[in-house]
Design a protein around this motif. Structure first.
Motif, PDB file in Angstrom:
ATOM      1  N   ASP A  41       0.698  -1.277  -0.069  1.00 31.49           N
ATOM      2  CA  ASP A  41      -0.115  -0.018   0.035  1.00 31.49           C
ATOM      3  C   ASP A  41       0.844   1.309  -0.048  1.00 31.49           C
ATOM      4  OD1 ASP A  41      -2.450   1.007   0.074  1.00 31.49           O
ATOM      5  OD2 ASP A  41      -3.172   0.607   2.223  1.00 31.49           O
ATOM      6  N   PHE A  42       0.196   2.417  -0.345  1.00 27.63           N
ATOM      7  CA  PHE A  42       1.221   3.651  -0.450  1.00 27.63           C
ATOM      8  C   PHE A  42       1.616   3.961   0.945  1.00 27.63           C
ATOM      9  CE2 PHE A  42       1.310   8.191   0.360  1.00 27.63           C
ATOM     10  CZ  PHE A  42       2.201   8.548  -0.703  1.00 27.63           C
ATOM     11  N   ARG A  43       3.175   4.089   0.725  1.00 31.58           N
ATOM     12  CA  ARG A  43       4.137   4.293   1.802  1.00 31.58           C
ATOM     13  C   ARG A  43       4.823   5.766   1.651  1.00 31.58           C
ATOM     14  NH1 ARG A  43       7.004  -0.536   4.072  1.00 31.58           N
ATOM     15  NH2 ARG A  43       8.341   0.435   2.377  1.00 31.58           N
ATOM     16  N   GLY A  44       4.628   6.472   0.575  1.00 31.41           N
ATOM     17  CA  GLY A  44       5.222   7.892   0.329  1.00 31.41           C
ATOM     18  C   GLY A  44       5.942   7.585  -0.921  1.00 31.41           C
ATOM     19  N   ASP A  45       6.032   8.651  -1.609  1.00 33.03           N
ATOM     20  CA  ASP A  45       6.794   8.605  -3.106  1.00 33.03           C
ATOM     21  C   ASP A  45       7.929   9.450  -3.318  1.00 33.03           C
ATOM     22  OD1 ASP A  45       4.738   6.640  -3.834  1.00 33.03           O
ATOM     23  OD2 ASP A  45       3.558   8.266  -4.922  1.00 33.03           O
ATOM     24  N   THR A  46       8.299  10.322  -2.079  1.00 34.56           N
ATOM     25  CA  THR A  46       9.080  11.300  -2.336  1.00 34.56           C
ATOM     26  C   THR A  46      10.497  10.773  -2.377  1.00 34.56           C
ATOM     27  OG1 THR A  46       8.791  11.602   0.154  1.00 34.56           O
ATOM     28  CG2 THR A  46       7.634  13.253  -1.534  1.00 34.56           C
ATOM     29  N   VAL A  47      11.125  11.217  -3.752  1.00 29.49           N
ATOM     30  CA  VAL A  47      12.943  10.881  -3.686  1.00 29.49           C
ATOM     31  C   VAL A  47      13.403  12.129  -3.749  1.00 29.49           C
ATOM     32  CG1 VAL A  47      14.558   9.893  -4.815  1.00 29.49           C
ATOM     33  CG2 VAL A  47      12.400   8.599  -4.547  1.00 29.49           C
ATOM     34  N   ARG A  66      14.312   6.581 -15.802  1.00 26.38           N
ATOM     35  CA  ARG A  66      13.349   5.812 -16.903  1.00 26.38           C
ATOM     36  C   ARG A  66      12.058   5.498 -16.211  1.00 26.38           C
ATOM     37  NH1 ARG A  66      18.038   3.600 -19.412  1.00 26.38           N
ATOM     38  NH2 ARG A  66      17.855   1.603 -18.262  1.00 26.38           N
ATOM     39  N   LEU A  67      12.170   5.666 -14.690  1.00 24.22           N
ATOM     40  CA  LEU A  67      10.879   5.214 -13.816  1.00 24.22           C
ATOM     41  C   LEU A  67       9.926   6.281 -14.231  1.00 24.22           C
ATOM     42  CD1 LEU A  67      12.467   3.957 -10.296  1.00 24.22           C
ATOM     43  CD2 LEU A  67      11.549   2.704 -12.438  1.00 24.22           C
ATOM     44  N   PRO A  68       8.526   5.646 -14.297  1.00 18.52           N
ATOM     45  CA  PRO A  68       7.552   6.735 -14.281  1.00 18.52           C
ATOM     46  C   PRO A  68       7.565   7.768 -13.021  1.00 18.52           C
ATOM     47  CG  PRO A  68       6.772   4.699 -13.749  1.00 18.52           C
ATOM     48  CD  PRO A  68       7.821   4.667 -13.839  1.00 18.52           C
ATOM     49  N   GLN A  69       7.540   8.943 -13.504  1.00 20.12           N
ATOM     50  CA  GLN A  69       7.764  10.070 -12.403  1.00 20.12           C
ATOM     51  C   GLN A  69       7.345  11.333 -12.518  1.00 20.12           C
ATOM     52  OE1 GLN A  69      12.040  11.239 -11.776  1.00 20.12           O
ATOM     53  NE2 GLN A  69      12.281   9.370 -12.785  1.00 20.12           N
ATOM     54  N   ILE A 101      12.077  17.590  -6.260  1.00 23.88           N
ATOM     55  CA  ILE A 101      11.617  16.137  -5.642  1.00 23.88           C
ATOM     56  C   ILE A 101      10.971  15.289  -6.756  1.00 23.88           C
ATOM     57  CG2 ILE A 101      10.441  15.096  -3.919  1.00 23.88           C
ATOM     58  CD1 ILE A 101      10.410  17.779  -2.107  1.00 23.88           C
ATOM     59  N   ALA A 102      11.667  13.984  -6.762  1.00 23.17           N
ATOM     60  CA  ALA A 102      10.713  13.177  -7.925  1.00 23.17           C
ATOM     61  C   ALA A 102       9.929  12.257  -7.197  1.00 23.17           C
ATOM     62  CB  ALA A 102      11.940  12.063  -8.369  1.00 23.17           C
ATOM     63  N   MET A 103       8.643  12.015  -7.712  1.00 20.02           N
ATOM     64  CA  MET A 103       7.506  11.503  -7.215  1.00 20.02           C
ATOM     65  C   MET A 103       7.548   9.994  -7.891  1.00 20.02           C
ATOM     66  SD  MET A 103       6.353  13.963  -4.885  1.00 20.02           S
ATOM     67  CE  MET A 103       5.019  12.842  -4.197  1.00 20.02           C
ATOM     68  N   VAL A 104       8.043   9.201  -7.153  1.00 18.34           N
ATOM     69  CA  VAL A 104       8.192   7.723  -7.726  1.00 18.34           C
ATOM     70  C   VAL A 104       7.404   6.767  -7.061  1.00 18.34           C
ATOM     71  CG1 VAL A 104       9.653   6.080  -8.502  1.00 18.34           C
ATOM     72  CG2 VAL A 104      10.188   8.503  -8.791  1.00 18.34           C
ATOM     73  N   PRO A 105       6.521   5.743  -7.183  1.00 16.37           N
ATOM     74  CA  PRO A 105       6.094   4.876  -6.427  1.00 16.37           C
ATOM     75  C   PRO A 105       7.368   4.219  -5.359  1.00 16.37           C
ATOM     76  CG  PRO A 105       4.850   4.597  -8.609  1.00 16.37           C
ATOM     77  CD  PRO A 105       6.149   5.866  -8.628  1.00 16.37           C
ATOM     78  N   ASP A 108       8.835   1.028  -7.049  1.00 14.73           N
ATOM     79  CA  ASP A 108       9.654   1.227  -8.237  1.00 14.73           C
ATOM     80  C   ASP A 108      11.127   1.292  -7.615  1.00 14.73           C
ATOM     81  OD1 ASP A 108       8.054   0.718 -10.237  1.00 14.73           O
ATOM     82  OD2 ASP A 108       7.575   2.699 -10.474  1.00 14.73           O
ATOM     83  N   LEU A 109      11.108   2.322  -6.836  1.00 15.16           N
ATOM     84  CA  LEU A 109      12.615   2.587  -6.403  1.00 15.16           C
ATOM     85  C   LEU A 109      13.260   1.380  -5.529  1.00 15.16           C
ATOM     86  CD1 LEU A 109      14.750   4.784  -5.318  1.00 15.16           C
ATOM     87  CD2 LEU A 109      13.467   5.031  -3.358  1.00 15.16           C
ATOM     88  N   LEU A 110      12.522   0.653  -4.732  1.00 13.00           N
ATOM     89  CA  LEU A 110      12.946  -0.602  -4.017  1.00 13.00           C
ATOM     90  C   LEU A 110      13.432  -1.768  -4.952  1.00 13.00           C
ATOM     91  CD1 LEU A 110      10.783  -0.557  -0.725  1.00 13.00           C
ATOM     92  CD2 LEU A 110      13.071  -0.014  -1.040  1.00 13.00           C
ATOM     93  N   ASN A 111      12.407  -1.742  -6.223  1.00 13.58           N
ATOM     94  CA  ASN A 111      12.744  -2.785  -7.037  1.00 13.58           C
ATOM     95  C   ASN A 111      14.079  -2.596  -7.921  1.00 13.58           C
ATOM     96  OD1 ASN A 111      10.886  -5.081  -7.048  1.00 13.58           O
ATOM     97  ND2 ASN A 111       9.424  -3.718  -7.895  1.00 13.58           N
ATOM     98  N   LEU A 112      14.195  -1.086  -7.976  1.00 11.22           N
ATOM     99  CA  LEU A 112      15.648  -0.985  -8.873  1.00 11.22           C
ATOM    100  C   LEU A 112      16.775  -1.050  -7.964  1.00 11.22           C
ATOM    101  CD1 LEU A 112      16.084   2.563 -10.628  1.00 11.22           C
ATOM    102  CD2 LEU A 112      17.769   1.707  -9.008  1.00 11.22           C
ATOM    103  N   LEU A 113      16.720  -0.750  -6.527  1.00 11.62           N
ATOM    104  CA  LEU A 113      17.662  -1.124  -5.533  1.00 11.62           C
ATOM    105  C   LEU A 113      17.973  -2.541  -5.595  1.00 11.62           C
ATOM    106  CD1 LEU A 113      17.054   1.526  -3.144  1.00 11.62           C
ATOM    107  CD2 LEU A 113      18.765   1.622  -4.592  1.00 11.62           C
TER     108      LEU A 113
END
Ligand SMILES: Cc1cc2nc3c(=O)[nH]c(=O)nc-3n(C[C@H](O)[C@H](O)[C@H](O)COP(=O)(O)OP(=O)(O)OC[C@H]3O[C@@H](n4cnc5c(N)ncnc54)[C@H](O)[C@@H]3O)c2cc1C
Length: 410
Positions: A41-47, A66-69, A101-105, A108-113
């Motif tokens: 569930d949503f837990r914050g999108d701010t990078v 390349r991530l949707p942002q 600030i990039a707004m990325v789900p 997506d960030l965790l999968n990339l890492l």
């Protein structure tokens, strides 16, 4: 007996960044994550810019781009006349490479890492594996007991265990770490409304009568947050969804045409807002970072950023001791010493925002005690370009910038 050098409990932003940095530096690291994937569930999108700069140093900027942002360059608070929004931090005006600030789900960030870390032979992540308790020998934490989702149990021994398991951390039950709680005037409701052609973009705020709200643009829907006075969830729900939507759309009239799509309270999730921190983030063999060491209020949306910065500092201080296979109390203490001032300062600013802005607005009073003071504060922040940059820089990069260990940089 299973063994690793560093056992990271929790694959959130703190755990995945720490895992990646240590693995790249050649340290054997095992991340235990209780969920089967990062799709939650949503837990914050701010990078934030500091994390964007880190990804750049790690050679991940292109993949991240390349991530949707969506990009956000300003921070606005309802301090203007009739609680209109004014820009209190213009990140776009900063002369740094990353001034947004990039707004990325978050998934997506965790999968990339995780994908990047899996390329390292010394890295492993065990999904659907929950740490259930610490192994303690002669006063030192020597690893964890775990349970997998199919019911298997085991023990994983480690030179160092790092608790990155968020605000419900296992470590928080240890009285010697001493949890200090601060009062919070609000809880938050989260729900979704459809997004339509012609709607605003990015991050949009709204303020109504005893009401504050933020909408995050997530492409085809809005992730909406509504701040309500602490402890009033049950009473407000009893008053009815229609009543709430009437208040909400009075604050955000451009969403009124789709308020009816929210059909039941089941679609409105409560976030019990907490602000706290451990007095001690460590004990022999154990270090806590991220939300496990300090839960942040949603004010300024900097929980992820702080968790990532903790991980970067921890990696820098711990790479050498972990390579030697001997992590002393002074090593874990150094991480807390480095990160504590930024955490305490950020929480102090959040507490000021709570008492001076959020609490009065939710009680139907003007922010900062009286309208004239609010106007004076607003003018100060909006007319002085220099003063406007201070909160912007703080939000973007925090009080102290953390650099990853050289061995992790690509
Ligand atoms: C609804 C909501 C909205 C938010 N919005 C924002 C925002 O906009 N911007 C922002 O910066 N911050 C936001 N935050 C806060 C932000 O999510 C956290 O500050 C940040 O995720 C902390 O990162 P972390 O890695 O320390 O912990 P977490 O992200 O909490 O990660 C902990 C991980 O550990 C795992 N775990 C827990 N216990 C165990 C266990 N025993 N064994 C194995 N694994 C375990 C969990 O599954 C999770 O993956 C929000 C939080 C919530 C709840």
């Amino acid at each position: 007996m299973e063994r690793t050098t560093c056992c990271v409990v929790g694959g959130g932003p703190a755990g995945m960044v720490l895992g990646l940095l240590l693995a790249r530096a050649g340290v054997e690291v095992t991340v235990l994550e209780k969920h089967g994937d990062f799709l939650r569930d949503f837990r914050g999108d701010t990078v934030h810019p500091s994390t964007l700069a880190l990804l750049d140093e790690l050679g991940l900027a292109e993949r991240f781009a390349r991530l949707p942002q969506r990009r956000v360059t300003t921070v606005q608070l309802p301090l203007g006349p009739d609680r209109s929004l004014v820009t209190v931090g213009d990140i776009g005006a900063l002369r740094n490479t990353y001034n947004y600030i990039a707004m990325v789900p978050q998934w997506d960030l965790l999968n990339l890492l995780a994908d990047e870390a899996r390329r390292e032979p010394s890295f492993s992540v065990r999904m659907s594996t929950e740490a259930t308790s610490f192994l303690v020998e002669r006063g030192r934490v020597t690893g964890v007991r775990y349970r997998t989702s199919d019911g298997r149990t085991g023990e994983l021994r480690a030179t160092l265990t790092v608790a990155c398991d968020g605000r419900g951390s296992l470590a928080r039950s240890r009285p010697e770490l001493g949890l200090r709680r601060f009062t919070c005037p609000m809880d938050a409701w989260w729900f979704r409304l459809p997004r339509r052609e012609g709607d605003p973009r990015g991050l949009v705020g709204g303020a109504g009568d005893r009401f504050l709200t933020t909408m995050i643009d997530r492409g085809d829907y809005w992730q909406c947050a509504a701040l309500i006075p602490k402890g009033t969830d049950g009473r407000r729900r009893a008053a009815g969804l229609e009543r709430f939507m009437a208040d909400f759309t009075a604050a955000v009239p451009w969403l009124a045409d789709r308020a009816h799509t929210l059909r039941s309270w089941d679609e409105v999730k409560l976030l019990d807002v907490r602000l706290d921190r451990l007095r001690r983030w460590h004990r022999p063999g154990l270090l806590c970072i991220g939300d496990a060491a300090h839960s942040m209020s949603p004010v300024f949306g900097i929980g992820i950023n702080l968790a990532v910065e903790d991980a970067v500092a921890a990696a820098r201080y711990l790479v050498e001791p972990l390579r030697r296979g001997a992590v002393g109390l002074q090593d874990v203490r150094a991480v807390q010493r480095r990160r504590w001032p930024t955490t305490a300062l950020t929480q102090a600013l959040q507490r000021i925002a709570h008492t001076r802005v959020i609490e009065p607005v939710l009680a139907g009073r003007p922010p900062f005690g009286n309208p004239r003071r609010a106007q004076w504060m607003t003018e100060l922040l909006t007319t002085s370009r220099w003063l406007n940059r201070v909160p912007a820089y703080f939000l973007a990069y925090g009080a102290v910038r953390e650099r990853p260990p050289t061995a992790s940089v690509r």
